[in-house]
Design an enzyme around this catalytic site. Structure first.
Site, PDB file in Angstrom:
ATOM      1  CG  ASP A  40       3.361  -0.420  -0.033  1.00 42.85           C
ATOM      2  OD1 ASP A  40       3.737   0.623  -0.579  1.00 42.85           O
ATOM      3  OD2 ASP A  40       2.235  -0.562   0.475  1.00 42.85           O
TER       4      ASP A  40
ATOM      5  CD  GLU B 293      -2.810  -1.271  -3.396  1.00 38.44           C
ATOM      6  OE1 GLU B 293      -3.000  -0.042  -3.386  1.00 38.44           O
ATOM      7  OE2 GLU B 293      -2.211  -1.874  -2.492  1.00 38.44           O
TER       8      GLU B 293
ATOM      9  CD  GLU C 153       1.065   2.790   3.626  1.00 43.84           C
ATOM     10  OE1 GLU C 153       1.466   3.482   2.689  1.00 43.84           O
ATOM     11  OE2 GLU C 153       0.365   1.769   3.468  1.00 43.84           O
TER      12      GLU C 153
HETATM   13  C1  GCV Z   1      -2.518   5.001  -2.527  1.00 46.29           C
HETATM   14  C2  GCV Z   1      -0.094   0.815  -0.503  1.00 46.29           C
HETATM   15  C3  GCV Z   1      -0.813   1.734   0.425  1.00 46.29           C
HETATM   16  C4  GCV Z   1      -2.023   2.347  -0.260  1.00 46.29           C
HETATM   17  C5  GCV Z   1      -1.541   3.075  -1.523  1.00 46.29           C
HETATM   18  C6  GCV Z   1      -0.804   2.080  -2.396  1.00 46.29           C
HETATM   19  C7  GCV Z   1      -0.206   2.757  -3.609  1.00 46.29           C
HETATM   20  O1  GCV Z   1      -0.883  -0.300  -0.791  1.00 46.29           O
HETATM   21  O2  GCV Z   1      -1.187   1.046   1.576  1.00 46.29           O
HETATM   22  O3  GCV Z   1      -2.623   3.237   0.627  1.00 46.29           O
HETATM   23  O4  GCV Z   1      -2.608   3.633  -2.228  1.00 46.29           O
HETATM   24  O5  GCV Z   1       0.257   1.509  -1.666  1.00 46.29           O
HETATM   25  O6  GCV Z   1       0.949   3.143  -3.521  1.00 46.29           O
HETATM   26  O7  GCV Z   1      -0.880   2.886  -4.609  1.00 46.29           O
END
Ligand code: GCV
Length: 691
Positions: free
Chosen positions: A381, A309, A409
């Protein structure tokens, strides 16, 4: 005394026992002798001062030596600390307990009824004391104790996704970050109370900053969410500031860790590279790590999100994850520090589920001994329900950790009451067959560099977690990380009793609500059958992953006129084959694939018949409607508690339940109309309106 600014959560220490039971508590616990010799033992004394008045209705008398009293006393110490303990317990067996382990024993000493809390380490004394207090806070007998406890895993960590200097918490729904890094080394009471909450459930490590330490290029409009400069915590002056925070945690047996940016040698150092094979880069990490350990001798290590990411990583220099992780691990090794290296990678494969295994399994055996590969529970996720990651059991020569999400989340974000323990138990108990039958996920984290990690949920709100009932997820995380075989209902009941008091009806109602909440969330947010990730990913950062928006994510549900689901079998992405047989075989065929994962692994016609003769589309409709009805029922159960718990918490949860029902209806309507539009098949029961 309750805090004005924040809740005491499950450490309320309210009197729940009366009569003979309370007399027994008084006899053994109103006098106490705690060997005073370490930060941990002074934390024990403080905790007794806080707890005993509430539990016994009188102050504790803390002695400088084992007292001679008319009744008995509580003795807390290692066998070396006092003869009374050494003579009351089998010393050799106590010394053989794992770090963190302890013994609670009711003993008779010189004619007095006493209680001993003993352990081979001071950390164990903290856990043992919290265990004893929990027994009294839940009204359990203490007259005949002989409780031997050891944690199942050596590492039980919380990962904060708090963004230093911004005050925000990524995916946090309990308010701003509790950590005020700009004010360190000044300390806040809240730090100590947080450490107490964590230690009371056995957590022994805290990563205080977000794994996203860098600019995070995603479509958000909120400036605060876009700018991550957590990497600055490695700057010398920030490290000095962190020593005070580390010392608060140390009293409770908790080690401090940091998330670090893989490009730190360039960012913070003055190097023009962060190539992990560059000698200057390696020297920079060594010097930085030496500096950290000079300041914080019991520092735990670094957590790294690399090549994921938008975060920098070894791929910037065509190196692999082993080369990246080992370069940092080498610097930590002389100090006993560890790298927790995340396996959360996706983006280069059409089906993201396959990528983590594809990337990491071939690297098994190549990571340094002080690297732990940290794996999310599922391949996508933190969805309301996912099959477990194929990496569990696939890297026998590597230390691995399980990453769970405490914060909600994808499960309603501090608004919906969704309890995660039943989900975590399902994950932990899942038999991977990696070493033949009987190789559950929970069996893979028992090495000294392995363990369980929870993505934290606390913030500045009075409730800490944004929803008073969501405190249960933090509690349950610690209890399950300590003992993955724990009885889920017993843990929930413990939490509910300590949190809401001794009224059995209240406790049973809360336990029922929590235990039924997860399946309800799955139903209205996914329709069940293994669908997932149909959340909105809109402009407003905080709306992310909350509202329904299946059209944004067609790849996850795979709906078409002809059917729904994603083919992850040998005719599709091939993900199913990453499991070991017979799991792989089971998932490969729609006939043997469990219905709860059916559409995760298979693209099936809308009118495909399930085992009971219901069609796929009808089951999806039914589940969405059932989910809403279930939330309404849970809301009504909560409403019955009016007047039986304090107004503040009652109202807060009641209001959120109203919102949860409204949102569940919204999910139901959006999903069922989507299914109807694609399939053109009406709901047999006429609940989904015609287009
Ligand atoms: C901390 C997902 C979440 C992100 C998170 C990522 C991760 O994409 O939406 O907020 O980032 O996982 O676990 O690194």
């Amino acid at each position: 005394m309750p805090h004005e600014q924040y809740d005491d959560c499950w450490l309320r220490y309210e009197r729940v026992a009366d009569g003979a039971r309370r007399e027994a508590y008084r006899r053994r616990c109103r006098h106490a002798y705690v060997a005073e010799k370490s930060p941990e033992s002074s934390a024990v004394r403080d905790e007794l001062r806080r707890a005993v008045p509430g539990l016994l209705d009188e102050d504790v008398h803390l002695w400088q030596h084992p007292p001679t009293t008319a009744d008995g006393f509580l003795a807390v110490g290692t066998p070396d600390d006092m003869a009374m303990i050494a003579e009351s317990v089998p010393v050799g067996e106590v010394e053989d307990l794992a770090d963190g382990g302890y013994l609670l024993r009711s003993v008779e000493w010189e004619g007095q009824d006493c209680l001993v809390v003993t352990a081979p380490t001071d950390r164990g004394l903290v856990y043992g004391t919290f265990h004893l207090l929990r027994l009294m806070a839940t009204g359990e007998p203490i007259d005949d104790l002989d409780v031997w406890e050891e944690p199942a895993y050596d590492n039980r960590l919380i990962n904060h996704w708090d963004c230093p200097f911004r005050g925000t918490v990524e995916r946090g729904y309990g308010g701003e970050s509790i950590f005020d890094f700009d004010r360190l080394p000044d300390l806040r009471d809240r730090y100590e109370d947080y450490a107490r909450l964590l230690a009371s459930v056995g957590v022994n490590g805290v990563v205080v900053n977000n794994v996203n330490t860098d600019y995070y290029p995603r479509e958000t409009t909120t400036e605060a969410a876009q700018t991550f400069d957590g990497w600055r915590l490695l700057e010398s002056r920030r490290l000095e500031d962190l020593t005070s925070l580390a010392s608060v945690f140390r009293r409770y047996g908790i080690r401090l860790y940091l998330s670090v940016n893989f490009a730190a040698p360039e960012r913070i150092g003055d190097l023009d590279t962060f190539d992990p094979l560059d000698e200057d880069v390696r020297a920079w990490w060594r010097q930085k790590v030496d500096e950290v350990y000079d300041l914080i001798p019991d520092f735990g290590g670094f957590l790294v999100k690399a090549d994921s990411e938008g975060q920098p990583g070894p791929y910037n220099y065509d190196r692999d994850h082993v080369e990246g992780a080992n370069a940092i691990a080498q610097a930590l090794e002389p100090h006993g520090g560890r790298v927790w290296w995340r396996a959360f990678v996706y983006g280069s494969h059409e089906d993201r589920a396959v990528q983590a295994y594809d990337t990491f399994e071939p690297l098994d055996g190549e990571f340094a001994d002080n690297v732990t590969v940290q794996i999310k529970n599922g391949p996508i996720d933190f969805q309301p329900r996912e099959p477990v990651s194929t990496l569990f059991g696939a890297m026998p020569e590597t230390d691995v950790g399980l990453e769970l999400q405490i914060t909600g989340e994808y499960t309603g974000q501090g608004v919906h009451a969704t309890y995660h323990l039943p989900m975590w138990k399902e994950v932990l108990d899942f038999d991977t067959h990696a070493d033949g039958e009987g190789s559950p996920v929970k069996s893979f984290f028992r090495g000294s560099g392995e363990g369980v990690v929870g993505v934290g949920s606390v913030g500045e709100d009075h409730s800490w977690t944004g929803h008073y009932l969501a405190q249960s997820n933090l509690y349950a995380f610690g209890r399950a990380a300590w003992d993955p075989d724990c009885d889920a209902e017993a843990v929930t009941r413990e939490w509910a009793t300590q949190t809401f008091g001794a009224d059995d009806d209240v406790v049973e109602t809360v336990v029922e609500i929590l235990h039924d909440s997860w399946e309800a969330c799955i139903d209205y947010e996914t329709g069940g059958l293994g669908l997932m990730h149909m959340m909105h990913n809109g402009e407003e950062y905080l709306e992310n992953h909350y509202y329904p928006s299946p059209e944004e994510w067609p790849g996850y549900h795979g709906a078409s006129e002809g059917g729904i689901g994603v083919d992850r079998t040998s005719t599709g992405s091939g993900y199913a084959a990453q499991y070991r047989d017979p799991v792989a075989e089971r998932y490969e065929s729609p006939e043997t694939c469990p219905e709860k994962f059916l559409l995760f692994f298979h693209h099936l016609p809308w009118d495909y018949e399930l085992a009971d003769g219901t069609t796929v589309v009808q089951r999806l409709y039914d589940n969405c409607f059932d989910g809403v009805e279930e939330v309404e029922r849970l809301r009504d159960r909560w409403t019955e508690l009016e007047g039986r718990i304090d107004e503040r918490r009652f109202r807060h949860v009641a209001e959120r339940f109203e919102e949860q029902v409204a949102q569940a209806e919204r999910w139901r309507d959006v999903l069922t109309e989507t299914f109807r539009d694609y399939s053109g098949i009406p709901d047999e029961r006429g609940r989904v309106p015609e287009p």
